[in-house]
Design an enzyme around this catalytic site. Structure first.
Site, PDB file in Angstrom:
ATOM      1  N   GLU A  43       0.844  -1.194   0.000  1.00 22.55           N
ATOM      2  CA  GLU A  43       0.000   0.000   0.000  1.00 22.55           C
ATOM      3  C   GLU A  43       0.882   1.248   0.000  1.00 22.55           C
ATOM      4  O   GLU A  43       1.925   1.292   0.646  1.00 22.55           O
ATOM      5  CB  GLU A  43      -0.900   0.004   1.235  1.00 22.55           C
ATOM      6  CG  GLU A  43      -1.820   1.212   1.317  1.00 22.55           C
ATOM      7  CD  GLU A  43      -2.664   1.236   2.589  1.00 22.55           C
ATOM      8  OE1 GLU A  43      -3.733   1.844   2.566  1.00 22.55           O
ATOM      9  OE2 GLU A  43      -2.224   0.653   3.611  1.00 22.55           O
ATOM     10  N   LYS A 115      -9.403   1.412  -2.832  1.00 26.56           N
ATOM     11  CA  LYS A 115      -9.656   0.902  -1.480  1.00 26.56           C
ATOM     12  C   LYS A 115     -11.054   1.298  -1.014  1.00 26.56           C
ATOM     13  O   LYS A 115     -11.419   2.478  -1.037  1.00 26.56           O
ATOM     14  CB  LYS A 115      -8.594   1.463  -0.529  1.00 26.56           C
ATOM     15  CG  LYS A 115      -8.689   0.992   0.910  1.00 26.56           C
ATOM     16  CD  LYS A 115      -7.548   1.603   1.718  1.00 26.56           C
ATOM     17  CE  LYS A 115      -7.564   1.169   3.166  1.00 26.56           C
ATOM     18  NZ  LYS A 115      -6.441   1.786   3.924  1.00 26.56           N
ATOM     19  N   CYS A 156      -5.069  -3.175   2.510  1.00 25.36           N
ATOM     20  CA  CYS A 156      -4.878  -2.938   3.947  1.00 25.36           C
ATOM     21  C   CYS A 156      -6.128  -3.155   4.804  1.00 25.36           C
ATOM     22  O   CYS A 156      -6.516  -4.291   5.070  1.00 25.36           O
ATOM     23  CB  CYS A 156      -4.294  -1.546   4.153  1.00 25.36           C
ATOM     24  SG  CYS A 156      -3.477  -1.316   5.764  1.00 25.36           S
TER      25      CYS A 156
END
Length: 277
Positions: A43, A115, A156
């Site tokens: 990330e 994300k 994440c």
């Protein structure tokens, strides 16, 4: 491809995109030189910048982002599948996407993913994060069919939402990816457990390249990039937070074998909820 060599590039990205680009290039070349067919970076490969104002001064739109251009060129030059775990991308509305990119061995863009779940939390040690103040959440789960297998994309904090990975697995994903910049506090408690759980629940390989160590913007990340088998066994663990390349050979036939042994993905049933008392 039945057996493929996967690599996690563990980084310690800083505030200068050019410095990060140099490190990225060097480590991806190292992974490819060691035989990797698939290379994943963590990330925020392009820049870890906690200050919103500083980030907005440096971030670029996708079409002008130097990391995106470099990644496409490297994938083609090295004939690899190259997965940029994520980088900050400027959107038309002035906000920022935390966006992943997957490039094929001809340099073509196979998939992009924004994300979905924003890390808006207050941790026990006083750390406070509000990603939603800067980043615009994605709205679509993404799986990419490739010559290596079907790859599910996440970033994440998505790791804590198992329904995302179940949706990907039910759509055919046999590799689930979790590039991350986990905080040290949460990583020490939950990183290994959550990654192994996602592999076991879905009978899939999990590949997770991580940021690690003390960063220029003041944050500290956990490292310990991992590659996990469909039965939850850890195939490879960086074991530390220093920049490195983690390699493992993975046998894709293990996915079908695990799902045949424990067919929970097909045994699930719809149900109603009753609340009493």
């Amino acid at each position: 491809m039945t057996v493929l060599t996967a690599a996690c590039v563990q980084m310690r990205s800083g505030r200068d995109p050019q410095d990060n680009l140099r490190d990225f290039d060097q480590m991806v070349r190292q992974a490819a030189g060691q035989g990797a067919h698939y290379v994943q970076t963590p990330e925020m490969t392009g820049m870890l910048e906690r200050s919103r104002d500083s980030l907005l001064q440096k971030v670029r739109a996708e079409q002008s982002d130097p990391l995106v251009a470099q990644a496409a060129g490297l994938a083609a030059e090295l004939s690899i599948h190259l997965h940029i775990g994520s980088t900050a991308i400027l959107l038309d509305d002035g906000k920022v996407a935390n966006r992943a990119f997957l490039f094929g061995p001809d340099g073509s863009l196979l998939a992009r993913y924004d994300k979905i779940h924003m890390f808006d939390v207050d941790l026990a040690d006083g750390e406070s994060w509000r990603e939603s103040r800067t980043y615009s959440p994605g709205e679509a789960a993404v799986v990419a069919k490739t010559a290596l297998g079907t790859i599910g994309l996440s970033v994440c904090y998505d790791l804590r939402f198992p329904h995302l990975f179940k949706t990907q697995a039910q759509a055919g994903a046999d590799i689930l990816t979790v590039p991350a910049a986990f905080t040290r506090q949460t990583g020490e408690k939950h990183w290994h457990t959550l990654l192994r759980a996602r592999a076991i629940e879905n009978g899939a390989f999990v590949i997770a390249a991580a940021q690690g160590g003390q960063h220029e913007d003041g944050r500290e990340t956990y490292g310990h990039s991992l590659i996990v088998a469909p039965d939850g066994a850890i195939i490879a663990d960086a074991g530390h937070d220093e920049p490195c390349v983690l390699m493992a050979d993975i046998d894709m036939s293990a996915v079908a074998a695990q799902r045949a042994a424990i067919p929970n993905l097909s045994n699930g049933r719809d149900f109603t909820l009753q609340v009493t008392g």
